[in-house]
Design a protein around this motif. Structure first.
Motif, PDB file in Angstrom:
ATOM      1  N   LEU A 169       1.084   8.389 -11.007  1.00  0.00           N
ATOM      2  CA  LEU A 169      -0.275   7.793 -11.681  1.00  0.00           C
ATOM      3  C   LEU A 169      -1.287   8.584 -11.578  1.00  0.00           C
ATOM      4  N   ALA A 170      -0.994   9.714 -10.695  1.00  0.00           N
ATOM      5  CA  ALA A 170      -2.185  10.729 -10.601  1.00  0.00           C
ATOM      6  C   ALA A 170      -1.576  12.226 -10.417  1.00  0.00           C
ATOM      7  N   ASN A 171      -2.195  13.161 -10.818  1.00  0.00           N
ATOM      8  CA  ASN A 171      -1.742  14.550 -10.781  1.00  0.00           C
ATOM      9  C   ASN A 171      -2.540  15.115  -9.590  1.00  0.00           C
ATOM     10  N   THR A 172      -2.005  15.073  -8.564  1.00  0.00           N
ATOM     11  CA  THR A 172      -2.610  15.252  -7.233  1.00  0.00           C
ATOM     12  C   THR A 172      -3.171  16.791  -7.108  1.00  0.00           C
ATOM     13  N   VAL A 173      -2.667  17.523  -7.751  1.00  0.00           N
ATOM     14  CA  VAL A 173      -3.222  19.021  -7.985  1.00  0.00           C
ATOM     15  C   VAL A 173      -4.728  18.981  -8.163  1.00  0.00           C
ATOM     16  N   ILE A 174      -5.239  18.056  -9.364  1.00  0.00           N
ATOM     17  CA  ILE A 174      -6.535  18.107  -9.935  1.00  0.00           C
ATOM     18  C   ILE A 174      -7.212  16.914  -9.529  1.00  0.00           C
ATOM     19  N   GLU A 227       0.828  -1.311  -0.057  1.00  0.00           N
ATOM     20  CA  GLU A 227       0.119   0.058  -0.055  1.00  0.00           C
ATOM     21  C   GLU A 227       0.884   1.230  -0.012  1.00  0.00           C
ATOM     22  N   ALA A 228       2.031   1.253   0.761  1.00  0.00           N
ATOM     23  CA  ALA A 228       2.904   2.591   0.723  1.00  0.00           C
ATOM     24  C   ALA A 228       3.341   2.639  -0.639  1.00  0.00           C
ATOM     25  N   ASP A 229       3.952   1.705  -1.387  1.00  0.00           N
ATOM     26  CA  ASP A 229       4.417   1.767  -2.523  1.00  0.00           C
ATOM     27  C   ASP A 229       3.515   2.285  -3.572  1.00  0.00           C
ATOM     28  N   LEU A 230       2.247   1.641  -3.438  1.00  0.00           N
ATOM     29  CA  LEU A 230       1.108   2.162  -4.407  1.00  0.00           C
ATOM     30  C   LEU A 230       0.954   3.618  -4.244  1.00  0.00           C
ATOM     31  N   ARG A 231       0.922   3.888  -3.002  1.00  0.00           N
ATOM     32  CA  ARG A 231       0.364   5.503  -2.612  1.00  0.00           C
ATOM     33  C   ARG A 231       1.612   6.416  -3.393  1.00  0.00           C
ATOM     34  N   ALA A 232       3.021   5.811  -2.933  1.00  0.00           N
ATOM     35  CA  ALA A 232       3.939   6.583  -3.577  1.00  0.00           C
ATOM     36  C   ALA A 232       4.123   6.619  -5.180  1.00  0.00           C
ATOM     37  N   MET A 233       3.633   5.515  -5.801  1.00  0.00           N
ATOM     38  CA  MET A 233       3.503   5.283  -7.353  1.00  0.00           C
ATOM     39  C   MET A 233       2.362   6.564  -7.783  1.00  0.00           C
ATOM     40  N   CYS A 234       1.133   6.684  -6.982  1.00  0.00           N
ATOM     41  CA  CYS A 234       0.172   7.692  -7.240  1.00  0.00           C
ATOM     42  C   CYS A 234       0.773   9.240  -7.181  1.00  0.00           C
ATOM     43  N   GLU A 235       1.338   9.320  -6.200  1.00  0.00           N
ATOM     44  CA  GLU A 235       1.997  10.625  -5.901  1.00  0.00           C
ATOM     45  C   GLU A 235       3.063  11.137  -6.793  1.00  0.00           C
TER      46      GLU A 235
END
Length: 80
Positions: A67-72, A56-64
């Motif tokens: 995988l995701a543009n956390t601004v939008i 889960e920690a690795d997946l969240r890091a991948m998103c950040e």
């Protein structure tokens, strides 16, 4: 092996022209009861981990990072 799904969606208030186009197209196909449509992305990921917390920690890091543009965009991680 851990299997996971990451769901990425636009944050509320962010314009979604693709969702609007889908909504319009569905209406044109006769689906008159369709309301607002928001589109997103789904990533199915397999990790060579046995530790769910590490996965889960690795997946969240991948998103950040990619995988995701956390601004939008928001993201959700589901581990099977």
């Amino acid at each position: 092996m851990i299997k996971a799904r990451v769901i990425v969606t636009l944050k509320n208030g962010v314009l979604d022209p693709q969702g609007k186009a889908i909504e319009h197209a569905l209406g044109g196909l006769g689906f008159d009861s369709v309301g607002p449509v928001r589109q997103g992305k789904v990533f199915d990921v397999e990790l060579a981990h046995h530790d769910k917390a590490k996965a889960e920690a690795d997946l969240r890091a991948m998103c950040e990072k990619l995988l995701a543009n956390t601004v939008i965009e928001n993201y959700a991680v589901e581990i099977a």
